[in-house]
Design a protein around this motif. Structure first.
Motif, PDB file in Angstrom:
ATOM      1  N   SER A  32     -20.214  26.526  32.617  1.00  0.00           N
ATOM      2  CA  SER A  32     -21.233  27.291  31.891  1.00  0.00           C
ATOM      3  C   SER A  32     -22.279  26.385  31.255  1.00  0.00           C
ATOM      4  O   SER A  32     -23.438  26.764  31.111  1.00  0.00           O
ATOM      5  CB  SER A  32     -20.587  28.126  30.782  1.00  0.00           C
ATOM      6  OG  SER A  32     -19.666  29.017  31.319  1.00  0.00           O
ATOM      7  N   ASN A  39     -12.240  22.442  27.782  1.00  0.00           N
ATOM      8  CA  ASN A  39     -11.412  23.615  28.077  1.00  0.00           C
ATOM      9  C   ASN A  39     -10.195  23.264  28.926  1.00  0.00           C
ATOM     10  O   ASN A  39      -9.209  23.970  28.903  1.00  0.00           O
ATOM     11  CB  ASN A  39     -12.253  24.683  28.787  1.00  0.00           C
ATOM     12  CG  ASN A  39     -12.626  24.266  30.194  1.00  0.00           C
ATOM     13  OD1 ASN A  39     -13.228  23.220  30.407  1.00  0.00           O
ATOM     14  ND2 ASN A  39     -12.243  25.064  31.162  1.00  0.00           N
ATOM     15  N   LYS A  53     -11.855  34.641  22.566  1.00  0.00           N
ATOM     16  CA  LYS A  53     -11.002  33.450  22.599  1.00  0.00           C
ATOM     17  C   LYS A  53     -10.374  33.190  21.233  1.00  0.00           C
ATOM     18  O   LYS A  53      -9.425  32.444  21.111  1.00  0.00           O
ATOM     19  CB  LYS A  53     -11.811  32.223  23.020  1.00  0.00           C
ATOM     20  CG  LYS A  53     -12.146  32.249  24.486  1.00  0.00           C
ATOM     21  CD  LYS A  53     -12.466  30.886  25.022  1.00  0.00           C
ATOM     22  CE  LYS A  53     -12.688  30.998  26.517  1.00  0.00           C
ATOM     23  NZ  LYS A  53     -13.320  29.820  27.086  1.00  0.00           N
ATOM     24  N   SER A 102     -17.535  32.543  22.132  1.00  0.00           N
ATOM     25  CA  SER A 102     -17.070  33.879  22.529  1.00  0.00           C
ATOM     26  C   SER A 102     -15.985  34.293  21.550  1.00  0.00           C
ATOM     27  O   SER A 102     -15.118  33.486  21.230  1.00  0.00           O
ATOM     28  CB  SER A 102     -16.447  33.827  23.922  1.00  0.00           C
ATOM     29  OG  SER A 102     -17.421  33.831  24.921  1.00  0.00           O
ATOM     30  N   HIS A 149     -17.720  22.230  30.928  1.00  0.00           N
ATOM     31  CA  HIS A 149     -17.445  23.533  31.541  1.00  0.00           C
ATOM     32  C   HIS A 149     -18.638  23.917  32.418  1.00  0.00           C
ATOM     33  O   HIS A 149     -19.775  23.609  32.069  1.00  0.00           O
ATOM     34  CB  HIS A 149     -17.260  24.550  30.411  1.00  0.00           C
ATOM     35  CG  HIS A 149     -16.722  25.868  30.847  1.00  0.00           C
ATOM     36  ND1 HIS A 149     -17.504  26.827  31.422  1.00  0.00           N
ATOM     37  CD2 HIS A 149     -15.466  26.380  30.783  1.00  0.00           C
ATOM     38  CE1 HIS A 149     -16.757  27.893  31.693  1.00  0.00           C
ATOM     39  NE2 HIS A 149     -15.519  27.648  31.310  1.00  0.00           N
TER      40      HIS A 149
HETATM   41  C1  LIG Z   1     -14.268  29.753  27.853  1.00  0.00           C
HETATM   42  C2  LIG Z   1     -15.234  28.684  27.809  1.00  0.00           C
HETATM   43  C3  LIG Z   1     -16.546  28.897  28.225  1.00  0.00           C
HETATM   44  C4  LIG Z   1     -17.017  30.209  28.803  1.00  0.00           C
HETATM   45  O1  LIG Z   1     -16.933  31.240  27.915  1.00  0.00           O
HETATM   46  P1  LIG Z   1     -17.262  32.752  28.352  1.00  0.00           P
HETATM   47  O2  LIG Z   1     -16.611  33.539  27.293  1.00  0.00           O
HETATM   48  O3  LIG Z   1     -16.632  32.935  29.687  1.00  0.00           O
HETATM   49  O4  LIG Z   1     -18.705  32.909  28.391  1.00  0.00           O
HETATM   50  C5  LIG Z   1     -17.417  27.848  28.149  1.00  0.00           C
HETATM   51  N1  LIG Z   1     -17.034  26.652  27.673  1.00  0.00           N
HETATM   52  C6  LIG Z   1     -15.780  26.408  27.263  1.00  0.00           C
HETATM   53  C7  LIG Z   1     -15.432  25.053  26.729  1.00  0.00           C
HETATM   54  C8  LIG Z   1     -14.834  27.407  27.319  1.00  0.00           C
HETATM   55  O5  LIG Z   1     -13.585  27.169  26.930  1.00  0.00           O
END
Ligand SMILES: *Cc1c(COP(=O)(O)O)cnc(C)c1O
Length: 807
Positions: A151, A194, A250, A247, A149
């Protein structure tokens, strides 16, 4: 969650329920579970939610209990020493324990004591915290799988600015990479992808630790934890990951804006505070620098979280999290039960989708996998990342699929899914290709379906994703499967429909006449249709003044479109050539009158469909008028530089100049084709009403042709090369590809389902799966006879010819 268009196939449903009675529906039985879903999720009543990987919907009970709790219990800022403050602190500490117990399987207090929970704003904030606090130095390394991801990829920014080396690798390559004992190394990976649902779980981390015993591991568990327990107790502590990000929305929906970083206490020394300190994270501080101290209690092995939770914690959100976890337990027994429930659905969905075939036997759905084959993969999570294929196995655009799903009441996700690695490996896209796409104006969020160079231009720029969660039902899956069957399976009959229809013989006696002539002075606003016998000048870029103005969102700089703001259809501009005015009217507004002759406003650049154009502003009064009517801050702009954009078509026409229109200078549709669409819709609904469901205006054409003497077959315009309207000759460039915009009723400014759904079944190009209706035209000045001020006139006779005859 019931959907009239997609009645569940009952036999499949019954078989599924028999086979999975121990896993599916939490022991509530099918009826009990459905009942629970409809009580707890009124928000899902009229839609099919298939985007749990993005966020979970929130159950009603959480809110009932939460409002009851915070209305009757005084919670207050945990930094005070009042009784309410102390009670709040205790509640927060209890919540840290609940997180470790419910989501990380640590039901033994001693085991929980080996971990700490730092509350953050979410998974991304947790990963950023590690990136900022990790003791990077020259020679440090940061490694992550290519299919991570964004992030997680973003941590590389922190590593690089502090001299570390960064590498994106395949998962097996990461295991085999050389060991390094000198400088701090961080390996990161997603526990679940994801975009594809593939899982690496804790097992992969254990293998990484075995190989790289001195490296730290950052685990992105945001997707994994949504439907599974990350069993920290199942692996030896020294082989468990050091940092885990997640988070909560989710998992349980509400609250949003809250996540955590779970830290192995023995690895706490790898997190160093940045220079910042502030309320709550200090024990003492002098008025002037430099003296201050960290909380004494937080020196290892004390509570690490105190060093990283600056300011006041979002204490009511944490209280809400506690309530949400309670509700989750009450509705679903435990998070482990959620895993079993969604696994049953996933297995069923995967099998059913793989069974969908075109008439020629080829598959319709291609599922993507992020990590290829590896012994570290676990059973996947309930997410399916896929593309839909045509009978010749060409990719069908993901935006088209998403739009069709949207009008049919599904909530799904399509695009790059914040995971470039998955896209790159699915379609063989190199880093260089990605940069080329970017330089061609593409970006992560736009609506482009295909990229690639002019020569090779059918490389998909996105995939589609459906995902399940705690409250998903078997009907959700069945509805999706029948949706794909209904719209994407090409059976013989549909193939026959998309074959070219017989060409009407070109004749010199007029076959048709120009029934309506419409220009759209302001891009994406209502049209100006001319009265019978009035004529209008044409220029190479289209009808004079067509799409010369546009509205721009003041804060984002984006061009406004009816797709987002269907009310724009109610704005009616009128070019008054005699008075040299542009008059704009809208319901409830006094007319806005602007000079037609150019005034000098400031010239700025604006972005239209990835082209940059120069535009001028028309002053504050105009901006205020549009902002008031649309209830969004926007500004009216007029194209200042003439044609600065060009449309490209496959045929050997070179490039065609355009103003702010999307694709070509002129768009033409015909009455028989519109009639045919209405006929199809009536047939489909079994309704033989007199009123036409669809008005020609929704296609936003410049020219509407109607047969004059003898009838014309529907879609005859598809087979024409050249046509003459009055004295002017036009060449057909291509068929017009349609998007959801045809669903805005131009009279009411409201969105409807038709004609998009009908066209998607009847008018889909077998290559690429795009919906087509109407044709793009360019003016052939060289073949026209209108002299120096050429015009077309409402009622003009129209004749057709083939290109060869004319040249
Ligand atoms: C959703 C997700 C994120 C980001 O999460 P945030 O809540 O937007 O910070 C990062 N990695 C994976 C695998 C995700 O599914």
């Amino acid at each position: 969650m019931q959907h009239p268009d997609h009645l569940p196939h009952d036999a499949k449903r019954q078989a599924f329920l028999r086979e999975t009675s121990n896993e599916y529906a939490y022991g509530l039985g099918d009826t009990g579970f459905q009942q629970q879903c409809s009580t707890e999720y009124p928000s899902l009543a009229s839609t099919t939610y298939l985007d749990y990987a993005a966020s979970a919907p929130s159950p009603l009970s959480t809110f009932h209990r939460l409002s009851e709790t915070i209305a009757t219990t005084l919670y207050s800022n945990p930094h005070s020493r009042s009784s309410s403050s102390v009670a709040t602190s205790l509640e927060i500490e209890r919540c840290r324990g609940r997180v470790l117990e419910d989501l990380f399987g640590l039901d033994d207090a001693q085991k929980r004591a080996q971990w700490d929970v730092i509350f953050t704003a979410g998974a991304t904030a947790s990963m950023k915290l590690v990136g900022d606090a990790f003791p990077w130095q020259e020679g440090s390394k940061y490694c992550y799988p290519k299919q991570s991801h964004t992030s997680l990829v973003g941590v590389r920014g922190c590593a690089l600015t502090r001299g570390a080396v960064v590498a994106a690798m395949d998962i097996d390559e990461m295991l085999e990479s050389p060991q390094d004992h000198s400088s701090p190394t961080l390996f990161a990976y997603p526990a679940q992808c994801n975009a594809t649902g593939q899982r690496l779980g804790l097992g992969y981390g254990v293998a990484l630790k075995r190989r790289h015993s001195e490296a730290c591991i950052l685990l992105d568990a945001a997707a994994y934890l949504a439907t599974a327990v990350l069993d920290l107790g199942s692996v030896p502590l020294d082989l468990a990951p050091d940092f885990i990000a997640c988070s909560f929305y989710k998992i349980v929906g509400y609250p949003t804006g809250l996540g955590c970083l779970v830290v192995k206490r023995s690895s706490a020394s790898f997190l160093q505070r940045s220079g910042y300190f502030g309320g709550g994270t200090i024990d003492a501080i002098s008025v002037s620098p430099p003296f201050w101290s960290q909380p004494r209690r937080s020196l290892i092995p004390g509570p690490l979280h105190e060093r990283f939770e600056d300011g006041t914690l979002p204490f009511l959100n944490i209280i809400a999290l506690g309530q949400a976890l309670d509700t989750h337990r009450r509705l679903y027994k435990s998070h482990r039960h959620v895993s079993r429930h969604v696994s049953a659905l996933l297995r069923f969905a995967t099998r059913e989708l793989s069974l969908i075939r075109h008439a020629n036997g080829r598959p319709v759905v291609q599922q993507h996998r992020a990590f290829g084959v590896s012994k570290y993969l676990e059973e996947p999570g309930p997410t399916i990342g896929f593309s839909v294929l045509s009978p010749s196995s060409e990719f069908i655009g993901h935006v088209h699929l998403e739009q069709l799903a949207t009008v049919n009441g599904f909530q799904i996700r399509a695009g790059g899914l914040c995971n470039t690695g998955v896209l790159a490996s699915a379609f063989n896209i190199s880093d260089q290709d990605l940069m080329d796409e970017y330089n061609r104006g593409r970006s992560c969020w736009d609506d482009e379906e295909f990229g690639g160079s002019e020569k090779q231009s059918n490389r998909p720029l996105g995939i589609a994703r459906i995902s399940f969660g705690a409250s998903s039902t078997i009907d959700d899956v069945l509805q999706w499967v029948s949706f794909i069957r209904r719209y994407f399976v090409v059976s013989e009959t549909v193939v026959a429909l998309s074959k070219p229809l017989p060409t009407p013989r070109p004749s010199e006696s007029a076959a048709a006449s120009l029934q309506t002539l419409t220009l759209y002075p302001i891009k994406s606003c209502g049209g100006q249709s001319l009265p019978r016998n009035s004529s209008w000048q044409i220029i190479p870029t289209g009808l004079l003044h067509d799409r010369e103005w546009m509205l721009v969102d003041t804060s984002s700089g984006k061009t406004l479109s009816q797709k987002q703001y269907p009310r724009m259809a109610l704005i009616r501009p009128w070019v008054d050539l005699d008075r040299r005015k542009l008059v704009v009217s809208a319901p409830g507004m006094t007319d806005l009158v602007l000079p037609l002759d150019r005034s000098d406003g400031d010239t700025i650049s604006a972005n239209v469909c990835s082209d940059i154009v120069a535009v001028t502003s028309l002053g504050g009064a105009a901006d205020k008028w549009f902002s008031t009517f649309l209830d969004i801050q926007c500004t009216l702009r007029r194209l200042s530089g003439g044609a600065s954009r060009h449309a490209h078509f496959d045929r050997a026409t070179g490039s065609v100049p355009i103003l702010l229109s999307n694709e070509s200078p002129f768009l033409l549709i015909s009455r028989p084709s519109v009639d045919q669409v209405n006929e199809w819709i009536r047939e489909g609904s079994g309704n033989s009403g007199v009123e036409d469901p669809v008005h020609p205006a929704c296609f936003r054409a410049n020219f509407l042709l109607a047969p004059s003497m003898s009838p014309l077959v529907p879609f005859f315009e598809d087979t024409v090369d050249l046509l003459r309207i009055g004295t002017e000759t036009f060449q057909v460039l291509a068929r017009c590809r349609r998007c959801l915009m045809v669903c805005v009723n131009q009279k009411t400014g409201c969105k409807t389902k038709e004609p998009f759904s009908c066209l998607a079944r009847k008018r889909k190009n077998a290559r690429g799966g795009k919906i087509e209706f109407g044709v793009h035209l360019m003016w052939r000045e060289d073949l026209s006879q209108g002299g120096c001020k050429p015009t077309v006139c409402v009622g003009d006779p129209v004749t057709f010819a083939s290109l060869r005859e004319a040249t």
